[in-house]
Scaffold this active site. Structure first.
Site, PDB file in Angstrom:
ATOM      1  N   GLU A   1      35.860  51.355  37.072  1.00 31.95           N
ATOM      2  CA  GLU A   1      36.537  52.615  36.714  1.00 31.95           C
ATOM      3  C   GLU A   1      37.597  52.394  35.632  1.00 31.95           C
ATOM      4  O   GLU A   1      38.788  52.650  35.850  1.00 31.95           O
ATOM      5  CB  GLU A   1      37.158  53.258  37.955  1.00 31.95           C
ATOM      6  CG  GLU A   1      36.133  53.684  38.978  1.00 31.95           C
ATOM      7  CD  GLU A   1      36.736  54.499  40.130  1.00 31.95           C
ATOM      8  OE1 GLU A   1      37.946  54.406  40.361  1.00 31.95           O
ATOM      9  OE2 GLU A   1      35.971  55.239  40.773  1.00 31.95           O
TER      10      GLU A   1
ATOM     11  N   GLU B   1      29.408  54.727  43.676  1.00 27.90           N
ATOM     12  CA  GLU B   1      30.289  54.881  44.841  1.00 27.90           C
ATOM     13  C   GLU B   1      30.282  56.324  45.305  1.00 27.90           C
ATOM     14  O   GLU B   1      30.312  57.239  44.485  1.00 27.90           O
ATOM     15  CB  GLU B   1      31.750  54.571  44.487  1.00 27.90           C
ATOM     16  CG  GLU B   1      32.072  53.149  44.171  1.00 27.90           C
ATOM     17  CD  GLU B   1      33.554  52.991  43.841  1.00 27.90           C
ATOM     18  OE1 GLU B   1      34.371  53.821  44.287  1.00 27.90           O
ATOM     19  OE2 GLU B   1      33.884  52.045  43.120  1.00 27.90           O
TER      20      GLU B   1
END
Ligand code: GLA
Ligand code: GLA
Length: 749
Positions: A188, A347
């Protein structure tokens, strides 16, 4: 309200040449070829299933149990070593791959493929002790401290050297490992270091500006530096938009470039990591996990998508009524980034997260429903954060595949159930099939998202991405699944494009819109769309200056509605809709335009808007434009879709993905009723169902998911039912779908 002077609808020209193309922001940017990670199955195929695995948080005697329970659940992939830098390089001069070798070997021998991280997301404390100069600086000059993750400057040459050294050593060590089938760069990017105001950042920003503008005159023009004595004499004088005291306002042109720069320099960091590994370990697929949900989309991911081999995303659910709709909207944009090739859900959560003020758990069946919804929207990998719920640390109350309660738990049982279903879908050939395109595209653009957050606009409540979401919901409410696609995508296969709150548009983008509508397309132009160019200069002559000719309207002021004492905070329209936030004071419309609705009633009169055009249709070339001059609520947007867009206009009826079945998906009369037409067993135009189709060469898969709490009955379903989660067969071959149900069928073409 008429206009005779067509010159009023001519365009103002932007003084700055479009910089879209040189920056790779056009539709012709070079893209890496699509490459998908193999599983350790015989043919390498199958839907990936698993999650982030952090074995370094646990004693080694837990690992065998982990692997046993993974196999039992059908897990075939894990993302490994994401935050393990300190275990791999405990001190500057020591390296330890032994533990990682042992766990990769255990996993691989059990048939579980490894998506190996570059491990650079959280640096070891020794690095920060030795080199505090890698720490980012906040806008007000405060140093970001070490101790969390991503406490590093993307522009720090020192950090880069350490990070790339780690990448190369990992690549050397694992280049021939057959169990490592994909590389996962960092984690991320930008989660904690999206904005850095350090001197390293300043140096790189100056270089970035020089590359973008070439001459200092061009930068001065773009940033409008004639305002407040901001003239810049050379690139050495360019500043970051640091805190300037009190409530001082930042130059929005400078701010926009700083946002672009931030996305670009994190992307450059990603590419440096990828290239360091790829030089040693070529031929493996590379990705990094994006953060796309309708509450965030911080990078220019359309641009980033050119540089990954497969698009991957992290998505966390929004609790409540819009749970599934929000998921579908976010996924649609991810699918747009992936150019509708399969993408990878890196995720999501089995149940509650731990980072919101209130963290709702998922209800029974929702774990499976959400996962299969992602498959319905084009994902070929279903992964969670994380495999085993942490015992300590900031995320110990975040749900996981194996919860604190252990193997004997509802969550783990549902994880096992999901593993079986994904296996069924793999066997049925879902992997590699592509989501069928809708006939309507809602456009998204990172520039617009950044700039609607600017603090110097007529209203600080603007938000491009939220308006994209609201339109998406409105289409679903009208029984139509639209696609969400990046502005730079190819829209040629769509009948209708919707441009919600696209406040700043380049002339290049506007020309594409003109060409599209002239050629017979239909465009919906939102209330705050086309006000400025890509340098954030207002387009002169009346709003929306960038697209006045296409919209066929000219507005002179904005009427901002809000909760101010004594003034109405909403106004009615003649078609019964209600406008909130924002209404454009349209003073004239083109001869080619038809006013569909005006403001009307006492509140409109109070704001001196009575009779002012609110909704306008304009004939343009072979196509047409709809101008929505105000902020309509979800219900009114739904009525707009059911009514105006459903009528056979120049572009034909608006339709979702069911159009090719020849079913009438629309309520052409605009009554607002959901028609729920069933044809050939396919439900269409039914607002109670999210329906998608994934297609392979000779097979199609239909996914049906109820949007609400109520049961939905399908009279009949085509093809063979391969998944019926929370569904009951009826006597006549149909199905009743309960809350959180998923029905998936397979049809041979
Ligand atoms: C103050 C300043 C002006 C201008 C206005 C805007 O009065 O002196 O320069 O910024 O506010 O309202
Ligand atoms: C992000 C991160 C994970 C974890 C989850 C928690 O997606 O990538 O490491 O922190 O959030 O929801």
């Amino acid at each position: 309200m008429t206009v005779t002077n067509t010159a009023a609808f001519a365009q103002s020209t932007s003084p700055v040449p479009s910089a879209d193309k040189p920056l790779g922001h056009g539709p012709d940017a070079v893209r890496r070829p699509f490459r998908w990670p193999a599983l350790l199955t015989d043919n390498g195929r199958g839907i990936a299933y698993g999650g982030d695995y952090n074995p370094d948080q646990w004693p080694e005697d837990v690992w065998d149990d982990d692997v046993r329970l993974m196999v039992k659940a059908g897990v075939n992939t894990v993302a490994l070593a994401i935050f393990s830098w300190d275990r791999i390089q405990p001190t500057e001069d020591t390296w330890d791959f032994d533990w990682l070798d042992r766990i990769i070997d255990k996993l691989g021998r059990a048939g579980i493929a490894v998506d190996l991280a570059s491990a650079t997301a959280a640096a070891p404390l020794w690095l920060y002790e030795k080199h505090p100069e890698v720490l980012p600086i906040e806008r007000n000059g405060d140093v970001v401290n070490a101790g969390s993750r991503q406490s590093w400057r993307p522009t720090s040459p020192v950090f880069r050297e350490y990070a790339l050294d780690l990448c190369r050593r990992l690549a050397e060590h694992y280049k021939d490992n057959p169990y490592v089938t994909a590389w996962h760069m960092n984690n991320e990017y930008g989660w904690n270091n999206r904005h850095d105001y350090s001197d390293d950042s300043l140096r790189e920003f100056r270089r970035w500006c020089e590359r973008r503008y070439g001459t200092i005159d061009a930068l001065n023009e773009a940033w409008g530096t004639a305002f407040w004595s901001q003239h810049v004499n050379s690139f050495d004088e360019v500043l970051l938009p640091r805190h300037m005291g009190g409530d001082s306002m930042v130059n929005p042109g400078q701010m926009l470039d700083y946002e672009r720069f931030g996305s670009d320099c994190l992307k450059e960091f990603y590419k440096a990591e990828r290239d360091a590994i790829e030089a040693i370990c070529p031929g493996k697929p590379f990705t990094t996990n994006f953060m796309v949900s309708t509450d965030q989309c911080t990078m220019d991911y359309a641009d980033w998508s050119d540089d990954v081999d497969f698009v991957s995303n992290d998505h966390y659910f929004t609790a409540g009524r819009d749970h599934l709709d929000e998921l579908a909207c976010s996924d649609s944009l991810v699918s747009g980034f992936a150019q509708r090739r399969p993408w990878y859900l890196m995720e999501h959560s089995t149940s509650a997260v731990q980072w919101k003020p209130l963290n709702s758990r998922k209800r029974h069946g929702q774990l499976v429903r959400d996962a299969l919804a992602h498959v319905a929207l084009g994902s070929d990998a279903i992964c969670f954060f994380q495999w085993r719920q942490s015992r300590s640390g900031a995320e110990c109350f975040h749900s996981a595949m194996l919860p604190h309660a252990g193997e004997d738990s509802a969550v783990y049982r549902e994880v096992c159930e999901l593993g079986g279903m994904l296996r069924t879908l793999s066997d049925a050939g879902v992997q590699g099939s592509e989501v069928r395109c809708s006939r309507t595209a809602i456009l998204f653009d990172a520039d617009c998202e950044w700039m609607t957050r600017c603090e110097t606009l007529p209203s600080m409540k603007l938000n491009h991405w939220h308006d994209v979401r609201d339109w998406y919901y409105a289409f679903l409410d009208a029984g139509v699944r639209a696609d969400v696609v990046p502005l730079r995508a190819d829209w040629s296969e769509y009948d209708t494009i919707v441009m919600p709150t696209m406040i700043n548009l380049s002339e290049f983008a506007c020309d594409r819109v003109r060409g599209y509508v002239r050629g017979g397309g239909r465009v919906v132009i939102g209330y705050a769309t086309g006000l400025m160019d890509e340098t954030f200069h207002t387009a002169l002559g009346g709003y929306p200056g960038m697209l006045r000719d296409v919209a066929g309207v000219r507005a002179e002021e904005f009427n901002i509605l809000g909760p101010v004492d004594g003034d109405p905070d909403a106004v009615g329209l003649s078609n019964g809709a209600i406008a909130r936030l924002w209404a454009n004071v349209v003073t004239s419309v083109a001869d080619s335009a038809t006013v569909l609705a005006t403001y009307e009633g006492a509140d409109a009169e109070e704001w001196e808007l009575d009779g002012v055009p609110a909704l306008v249709r304009n004939a343009y070339g072979d196509g047409e434009a709809y101008y929505v001059g105000c902020d309509l609520d979800r219900e009114a947007l739904g009525d707009f879709v059911r009514g105006y867009l459903a009528g056979a206009g120049a572009a034909g009826a608006v339709a979702g993905d069911d159009s090719e079945d020849g079913v009438d998906v629309s309520d052409a009369a605009g009554t607002g009723a959901s028609t729920g037409v069933v044809s050939g067993g396919v439900v269409a135009g039914d607002a109670s169902i999210l329906h998608t189709v994934r297609e392979a060469a000779d097979t199609r898969f239909d996914f049906y998911l109820p949007r609400g709490k109520e049961d939905v009955t399908l009279e009949s379903v085509p093809g063979d039912v391969i998944i019926a989660h929370r569904c009951e067969p009826n006597a006549n071959g149909g199905y009743t779908l309960h809350r959180n149900a998923v029905l998936i069928t397979r049809t041979t073409k």
